[in-house]
Design a protein around this motif. Structure first.
Motif, PDB file in Angstrom:
ATOM      1  N   PHE A 164       6.711  -0.466  -5.908  1.00  0.00           N
ATOM      2  CA  PHE A 164       7.185  -1.651  -5.181  1.00  0.00           C
ATOM      3  C   PHE A 164       8.577  -2.082  -5.617  1.00  0.00           C
ATOM      4  CE2 PHE A 164       7.873  -6.226  -4.937  1.00  0.00           C
ATOM      5  CZ  PHE A 164       7.579  -6.496  -3.613  1.00  0.00           C
ATOM      6  N   LYS A 219      10.442   2.415  -3.711  1.00  0.00           N
ATOM      7  CA  LYS A 219      10.344   2.174  -2.268  1.00  0.00           C
ATOM      8  C   LYS A 219      10.545   0.697  -1.972  1.00  0.00           C
ATOM      9  CE  LYS A 219       7.067   4.115   0.065  1.00  0.00           C
ATOM     10  NZ  LYS A 219       5.697   4.510   0.496  1.00  0.00           N
ATOM     11  N   TYR A 258       9.804  -2.713   0.124  1.00  0.00           N
ATOM     12  CA  TYR A 258       8.779  -3.404   0.900  1.00  0.00           C
ATOM     13  C   TYR A 258       9.320  -4.779   1.283  1.00  0.00           C
ATOM     14  CZ  TYR A 258       5.685   0.220  -0.883  1.00  0.00           C
ATOM     15  OH  TYR A 258       5.109   1.436  -1.194  1.00  0.00           O
ATOM     16  N   TRP A 276       5.719  -5.254   4.921  1.00  0.00           N
ATOM     17  CA  TRP A 276       6.111  -4.043   5.632  1.00  0.00           C
ATOM     18  C   TRP A 276       6.552  -2.971   4.639  1.00  0.00           C
ATOM     19  CZ3 TRP A 276       6.828  -8.881   7.363  1.00  0.00           C
ATOM     20  CH2 TRP A 276       6.526  -9.177   8.703  1.00  0.00           C
ATOM     21  N   ASP A 277       6.201  -1.724   4.929  1.00  0.00           N
ATOM     22  CA  ASP A 277       6.675  -0.562   4.178  1.00  0.00           C
ATOM     23  C   ASP A 277       7.936  -0.062   4.875  1.00  0.00           C
ATOM     24  OD1 ASP A 277       7.169   2.071   3.288  1.00  0.00           O
ATOM     25  OD2 ASP A 277       5.069   2.362   2.755  1.00  0.00           O
ATOM     26  N   SER A 307       9.972   2.513   4.233  1.00  0.00           N
ATOM     27  CA  SER A 307      10.112   3.962   4.421  1.00  0.00           C
ATOM     28  C   SER A 307       9.292   4.463   5.600  1.00  0.00           C
ATOM     29  CB  SER A 307       9.695   4.703   3.145  1.00  0.00           C
ATOM     30  OG  SER A 307       8.312   4.529   2.888  1.00  0.00           O
ATOM     31  N   GLN A 308       8.172   3.796   5.879  1.00  0.00           N
ATOM     32  CA  GLN A 308       7.329   4.188   7.005  1.00  0.00           C
ATOM     33  C   GLN A 308       7.596   3.356   8.252  1.00  0.00           C
ATOM     34  OE1 GLN A 308       3.105   4.880   6.102  1.00  0.00           O
ATOM     35  NE2 GLN A 308       3.562   4.540   3.953  1.00  0.00           N
ATOM     36  N   LEU A 320       1.984  -3.259   6.868  1.00  0.00           N
ATOM     37  CA  LEU A 320       0.777  -2.873   6.139  1.00  0.00           C
ATOM     38  C   LEU A 320      -0.377  -3.843   6.367  1.00  0.00           C
ATOM     39  CD1 LEU A 320       2.432  -1.806   2.763  1.00  0.00           C
ATOM     40  CD2 LEU A 320       1.702  -0.336   4.658  1.00  0.00           C
ATOM     41  N   TRP A 363      -1.300   0.288  -1.717  1.00  0.00           N
ATOM     42  CA  TRP A 363      -0.055   0.327  -0.945  1.00  0.00           C
ATOM     43  C   TRP A 363       1.089   0.912  -1.765  1.00  0.00           C
ATOM     44  CZ3 TRP A 363      -0.453  -5.472   0.801  1.00  0.00           C
ATOM     45  CH2 TRP A 363      -1.371  -5.581   1.871  1.00  0.00           C
ATOM     46  N   PHE A 364       1.012   0.713  -3.086  1.00  0.00           N
ATOM     47  CA  PHE A 364       2.120   1.078  -3.972  1.00  0.00           C
ATOM     48  C   PHE A 364       1.775   2.235  -4.896  1.00  0.00           C
ATOM     49  CE2 PHE A 364       1.688  -3.638  -3.560  1.00  0.00           C
ATOM     50  CZ  PHE A 364       2.558  -3.769  -2.479  1.00  0.00           C
TER      51      PHE A 364
END
Length: 214
Positions: free
Chosen positions: A39, A84, A86, A119-120, A122-123, A127, A179-180
Motif C-alpha cells: 500500500f 502500488k 491506492y 481504488w487500486d 494499477s488495475q 476494490l 488487497w495489499f
C-alpha cells in the motif's frame, strides 16, 4: 430518512469506534507502522458536501471538515511506501460536535459518519463493492463523560474525531490485507450495536427541544 439510516438499512458494512478507550494520538515519527503490504497512498479525497449535522452539534463548515480529515488521513496513511498506489475517497455523511449546556442526562457525543471507498491504481479498479461506513466517536474521559462541549473547543473536537477516523480507516485497511498482499486481521466491534448507537446520536429527538436552542 437521515443519510446514515439509508446506509444502515441498505446493509452497508459498518465499523465504529465507540465512546470508550482512548483517542488516537497525533502521528509522529515514532508512531509505529502496521503491515499494509504494497500500500502507498495516492489520491486522498474527502467530500463533506450536504453532510447531516446532528441535532446537538456546534457548526462546522464543509471546508473545515474536509481540510481536517484530509490532513489526518494524509498524516497516518501517507507514511506507507509500498510498491502500488491506492486511492481513497471519503464522503462525510454526518457530523456532530457536542455543544455545551446540554443536560447531563443526554451525554452529548461528538461523531463522524463516513462512507469510504478505495481504488487500486494499477488495475484501474474500485476494490469496494459498496462504501465502507465507519462511525467514529470521541472517547469518554473523566473530563468528557458529561459531554466534551464543556471541556473542548469545536476545533479540538474535530481534530480528535478526524484522528480517530484516520486510525479506523487504517485498521479497516488491515482487515482487508488481501488487497495489499498480506494476511488480513480480524474485524472488531458489533455492527448492529454500532448502528444503533449512531442512529441514537443522530436522531432528531436525541436531545430535548430546549437544548437545541443552546
Amino acid at each position: 430518512m437521515i443519510s446514515f439510516a439509508r446506509h444502515a438499512l441498505s446493509g452497508l458494512s459498518l465499523l465504529a469506534l465507540v465512546a470508550c478507550g482512548s483517542d488516537a494520538a497525533k502521528v509522529t515519527a515514532e508512531t509505529p507502522l502496521v503491515d499494509l503490504g504494497d500500500f502507498r497512498l495516492g489520491h486522498n479525497v474527502v467530500i463533506a458536501k450536504d453532510a447531516q449535522k446532528a441535532p446537538f452539534s456546534r457548526e462546522a463548515t464543509e471546508e473545515e471538515i474536509e481540510t481536517a480529515l484530509t490532513a489526518t488521513i494524509q498524516e497516518r496513511l501517507g507514511r506507507y511506501e509500498g510498491d502500488k498506489l491506492y486511492h481513497i475517497g471519503i464522503k462525510v455523511d454526518a457530523y456532530g460536535l457536542a455543544a455545551p449546556g446540554l443536560p447531563v442526562l443526554f451525554t452529548p457525543k461528538s461523531i463522524l459518519v463516513l462512507a469510504v471507498n478505495i481504488w487500486d491504481d494499477s488495475q484501474n479498479r474500485k476494490l469496494t463493492e459498496k462504501p465502507k461506513v465507519i462511525v467514529v466517536f470521541e472517547s469518554l474521559t473523566g473530563e468528557t463523560v458529561i459531554g466534551s462541549g464543556l471541556t473542548r473547543s469545536r476545533e479540538e473536537q474535530l481534530d480528535i474525531l478526524t484522528r480517530n477516523a484516520a486510525l479506523k480507516v487504517e485498521r479497516w485497511l488491515q482487515e482487508n490485507g488481501r488487497w495489499f498482499g498480506v494476511e488480513p486481521i480480524a474485524p472488531e466491534g458489533s455492527e448492529a450495536d454500532d448502528a444503533r448507537a449512531a442512529l441514537e446520536v443522530l436522531a432528531p429527538d436525541a436531545v430535548p427541544p430546549a437544548a437545541n436552542d443552546n
